[in-house]
Design an enzyme around this catalytic site. Structure first.
Site, mmCIF file in Angstrom:
data_model
loop_
_atom_site.group_PDB
_atom_site.id
_atom_site.type_symbol
_atom_site.label_atom_id
_atom_site.label_comp_id
_atom_site.label_asym_id
_atom_site.label_seq_id
_atom_site.Cartn_x
_atom_site.Cartn_y
_atom_site.Cartn_z
ATOM 1 C CE1 TYR A 63 1.239 0.534 4.311
ATOM 2 C CE2 TYR A 63 0.354 -1.698 4.366
ATOM 3 C CZ TYR A 63 1.126 -0.698 4.935
ATOM 4 O OH TYR A 63 1.799 -0.919 6.108
ATOM 5 C CB CYS A 64 3.875 2.053 1.611
ATOM 6 S SG CYS A 64 5.064 3.355 1.901
ATOM 7 C CG ASP A 500 16.691 29.244 -16.021
ATOM 8 O OD1 ASP A 500 16.826 28.898 -17.204
ATOM 9 O OD2 ASP A 500 17.450 28.892 -15.108
HETATM 10 C C1 LIG Z 1 5.226 5.726 5.260
HETATM 11 S S1 LIG Z 1 5.382 4.890 6.789
HETATM 12 C C2 LIG Z 1 6.955 5.455 7.343
HETATM 13 C C3 LIG Z 1 7.396 4.912 8.666
HETATM 14 C C4 LIG Z 1 7.730 3.441 8.756
HETATM 15 N N1 LIG Z 1 8.444 2.933 7.655
HETATM 16 C C5 LIG Z 1 6.491 2.628 9.022
HETATM 17 O O1 LIG Z 1 6.077 1.875 8.159
HETATM 18 O O2 LIG Z 1 5.943 2.780 10.109
HETATM 19 C C6 LIG Z 1 4.274 5.760 7.889
HETATM 20 C C7 LIG Z 1 2.896 5.192 7.992
HETATM 21 O O3 LIG Z 1 2.233 5.359 6.752
HETATM 22 C C8 LIG Z 1 1.333 4.285 6.590
HETATM 23 N N2 LIG Z 1 0.943 4.181 5.188
HETATM 24 C C9 LIG Z 1 1.742 4.000 4.126
HETATM 25 N N3 LIG Z 1 1.029 3.941 2.993
HETATM 26 C C10 LIG Z 1 -0.263 4.088 3.335
HETATM 27 C C11 LIG Z 1 -1.480 4.108 2.616
HETATM 28 N N4 LIG Z 1 -1.534 3.946 1.311
HETATM 29 N N5 LIG Z 1 -2.624 4.278 3.293
HETATM 30 C C12 LIG Z 1 -2.600 4.447 4.638
HETATM 31 N N6 LIG Z 1 -1.481 4.446 5.368
HETATM 32 C C13 LIG Z 1 -0.322 4.264 4.742
HETATM 33 C C14 LIG Z 1 2.140 3.118 7.097
HETATM 34 O O4 LIG Z 1 1.316 2.050 7.471
HETATM 35 C C15 LIG Z 1 2.849 3.708 8.290
HETATM 36 O O5 LIG Z 1 2.108 3.493 9.463
HETATM 37 S S1 SF4 Z 2 8.107 3.096 4.546
HETATM 38 FE FE1 SF4 Z 2 8.591 0.932 4.339
HETATM 39 S S2 SF4 Z 2 7.809 -0.061 6.171
HETATM 40 FE FE2 SF4 Z 2 6.951 1.983 6.092
HETATM 41 S S3 SF4 Z 2 4.988 1.609 5.140
HETATM 42 FE FE3 SF4 Z 2 6.412 2.171 3.513
HETATM 43 S S4 SF4 Z 2 7.270 0.261 2.737
HETATM 44 FE FE4 SF4 Z 2 6.240 -0.184 4.666
#
Ligand SMILES: C[S@@+](CC[C@H](N)C(=O)[O-])C[C@H]1O[C@@H](n2cnc3c(N)ncnc32)[C@H](O)[C@@H]1O
Ligand code: SF4
Ligand SMILES: Nc1nc2c(ncn2[C@@H]2O[C@H](COP(=O)(O)OP(=O)(O)OP(=O)(O)O)[C@@H](O)[C@H]2O)c(=O)[nH]1
Ligand code: SF4
Length: 552
Positions: A63-64, A500
């Site tokens: 999802y990330c 620019d």
């Molecule tokens: C981007 S992560 C960064 C910190 C760390 N890597 C972690 O996973 O906790 C921060 C939070 O964003 C949430 N997150 C990432 N993608 C997401 C999405 N598409 N929808 C909702 N929450 C999301 C993750 O579950 C996490 O709790």
């Molecule tokens: S930063 Fe990494 S651990 Fe955190 S939600 Fe994104 S992929 Fe998962």
């Protein structure tokens, strides 16, 4: 007796709350908040800064980030430890009391313990928090706690090892669980667990997660799945707040909501008798933008005022150009003023291109503009100021198209190769360059003295109706000399910067009408340009400009 009754108490006692609101004089603190650069046009004071420490991650959550991963910013363009601390210090001086370290995965950054320890030394900063996937906590948490880490959020989306591998595309489930255990043992209170629930993937585990709160001091927070580029978001995959609550209520009839905490992203609920609690982060179905108090700085030093907004300004570039603290604060203030009231709504968000979450908290992607298929003409206009003010106008036709992950960007200087990978919206970059230009006037105009300026204000605003960019500068110094050359240089340099950055789109851009609008002091005395009809133009200072991105 009455003399001693404080005004608000007296008003309250006659039960006239409306009048009370309008007639109670502002306290010193309220006044400070109102005039703070961190207070936006909707009165939201931003006290919570999220700093992304890295773009890297040891997981690849579905999802990330996109399966193919994301391209990483060159190390030289990431914020150094000192720059992070410098930026943090500036924000804290302006009212930030809580900093959350995030990423990417913050624990992969080698200087993490150092950063936490040094942040804790900043006077006025009350809370240093971190969000992590927890994989390396068993190695690092003791040192982090010793360094002063106050609050810990750990992401965990499944209680099943195989599913963990499927969701994160990596191993590590046992280590994440061990990290959570250690956090509890070390007394983090509560340990917050972030769980993104997705239909057909982990939604069946909803009640198992609730069960975790029975004996453990955990705050399990279910996050509504949010759309970002590359994460294949689909409304049908999202589990809404209401659905989750209803399902939990079927199993726990007494499941009840707790009192809301101001500015909290999460709506807290509890199963009676359970040690921990449950929360819902309802960004999609019930946004909480009205009480938003957060700003973000990406790993490469961009300030992003909204998770779903696309305007950014590069604090890194400003710092590396030896921008003064005052100028940095002006830049931040201008960006905060452009923050929108709320995000665009669930369905609109899903239509918008937006960076993968990993690049939102870190923002390393090559794209800059949120200028989507917009055509606008640039025609003559004017702007004005209080002391030394200059106007500039641009004319021509241009067509700017948004490109994400483009290998052949349309706009120059805002791509991976260009402008030192400078990112940010054109107008903010022009603003920075104008400020720098004013300060360098004596180096480029023969016989101009090097003057110590006490105020350099440059604004650049897109006037969509008139299809124009207006640039305005206001300069002050202490002393007898005039500073019109500095103001003229500021406007000229800002205009050239816009040219620019846009020349790849169109060369048919004209810079016109740079002139002195008004001046006071100096040997030649006061001056006011008469023939310009100031009211024909939008002369509001940058702090009052309407957000331009939305109108593009
Ligand atoms: C981007 S992560 C960064 C910190 C760390 N890597 C972690 O996973 O906790 C921060 C939070 O964003 C949430 N997150 C990432 N993608 C997401 C999405 N598409 N929808 C909702 N929450 C999301 C993750 O579950 C996490 O709790
Ligand atoms: S930063 Fe990494 S651990 Fe955190 S939600 Fe994104 S992929 Fe998962
Ligand atoms: N709409 C919106 N959602 C956010 C924002 N910041 C965080 N979130 C959501 O909250 C989730 C959890 O974020 P965390 O990093 O744990 O931070 P947090 O919720 O601010 O943590 P607390 O300080 O404990 O409240 C993210 O995955 C997002 O879904 C934001 O600025 N806007
Ligand atoms: S979407 Fe933007 S305005 Fe709304 S809560 Fe998040 S950061 Fe704040």
């Amino acid at each position: 007796m009455l003399k001693n009754i404080k005004y608000p108490a007296f008003k309250a006692s006659i039960n006239c709350s409306f009048r009370l609101m309008s007639s109670v004089p502002l306290t010193k603190n309220q006044k400070k908040i109102e005039s703070s650069p961190l207070t936006d046009t909707f009165g939201r004071h931003h006290t919570y800064l999220r700093i992304s420490l890295t773009e890297r991650c040891n997981l690849r959550c579905q999802y990330c980030m996109p399966e193919e991963g994301v391209s990483l910013t060159d190390k030289s363009n990431l914020l150094t430890t000192d720059e992070i601390l410098q930026i943090a210090g500036v924000f804290v001086k302006q009212g930030v009391t809580k900093i959350r370290l995030t990423g990417g995965e913050p624990t992969v950054r080698k200087d993490l313990v150092d950063i936490v320890g040094n942040l804790k030394k900043i006077s006025g900063l009350e809370i240093v928090a971190m969000t992590t996937n927890g994989l390396t906590l068993t190695r690092q948490l003791v040192a982090l706690q010793k360094a002063g880490l106050d609050i810990l959020n750990i992401s965990l989306d499944t209680l099943n090892a195989q599913k963990y591998e499927k969701i994160t595309r990596r191993n590590g489930w046992k280590r994440a669980l061990a990290g959570i255990d250690l956090a509890l043992q070390l007394g983090y209170d509560p340990v917050k667990i972030n769980c993104v629930l997705m239909k057909g993937l982990n939604d069946e585990e909803l009640l198992d997660f609730v069960e975790l709160t029975r004996d453990k001091n955990l705050d399990v927070r279910f996050i509504e799945y949010m759309p970002f580029s590359g994460n294949k978001w689909n409304k049908d995959k999202m589990v809404s707040y209401k659905e989750m609550v209803n399902k939990i209520k079927e199993a726990h009839r007494d499941f009840y909501p707790l009192k809301s905490i101001p500015n909290d992203t999460s709506k807290a609920w509890k199963v009676p008798g359970y040690k921990g609690q449950v929360g819902f982060i309802t960004s999609m179905t019930e946004h909480f933008c009205g009480s938003c108090n957060r700003l973000r700085v990406t790993a490469d030093g961009n300030l992003k005022v909204c998770l779903f907004g696309n305007t950014e300004i590069s604090l890194r570039d400003a710092i590396r150009s030896n921008c003064s603290e005052e100028d940095l604060i002006s830049l931040v203030g201008a960006a905060v003023q452009r923050k929108k009231k709320q995000h665009a709504g669930m369905l609109n968000l899903s239509q918008l291109e937006n960076r993968p979450m990993i690049l939102i908290d870190v923002l390393s992607s090559p794209d800059i503009f949120n200028v989507k298929d917009q055509s606008f003409k640039l025609t003559p206009s004017i702007s004005a100021g209080l002391n030394f003010s200059y106007l500039f106008s641009v004319s021509g036709n241009t067509h700017i198209t948004k490109r994400y992950y483009s290998t052949k960007p349309i706009l120059s200087h805002v791509d991976v190769q260009g402008f030192g990978r400078c990112k940010g919206d054109v107008l903010s970059i022009a603003q920075i360059s104008g400020i720098l230009g004013a300060k360098k006037t004596s180096e480029i105009i023969p016989l101009c003295h090097n003057i110590s300026l006490t105020k350099v204000n440059v604004t650049a605003a897109l006037d969509v109706d008139n299809e124009t960019v207006n640039i305005f500068s206001e300069i002050q110094c202490e002393g007898r000399t005039g500073v019109e050359m500095e103001a003229l240089t500021a406007v000229s340099v800002a205009a050239l910067t816009i040219y620019d950055m846009c020349k790849a789109v169109s060369k048919d851009i004209t810079i016109t009408d740079i002139c002195l609008l008004s001046k006071s002091g100096g040997k030649s005395g006061d001056y006011e340009k008469e023939e310009i009809k100031l009211r024909d133009y939008d002369l509001r200072p940058i702090t009052r400009l309407t957000p331009y991105v939305g109108s593009m």
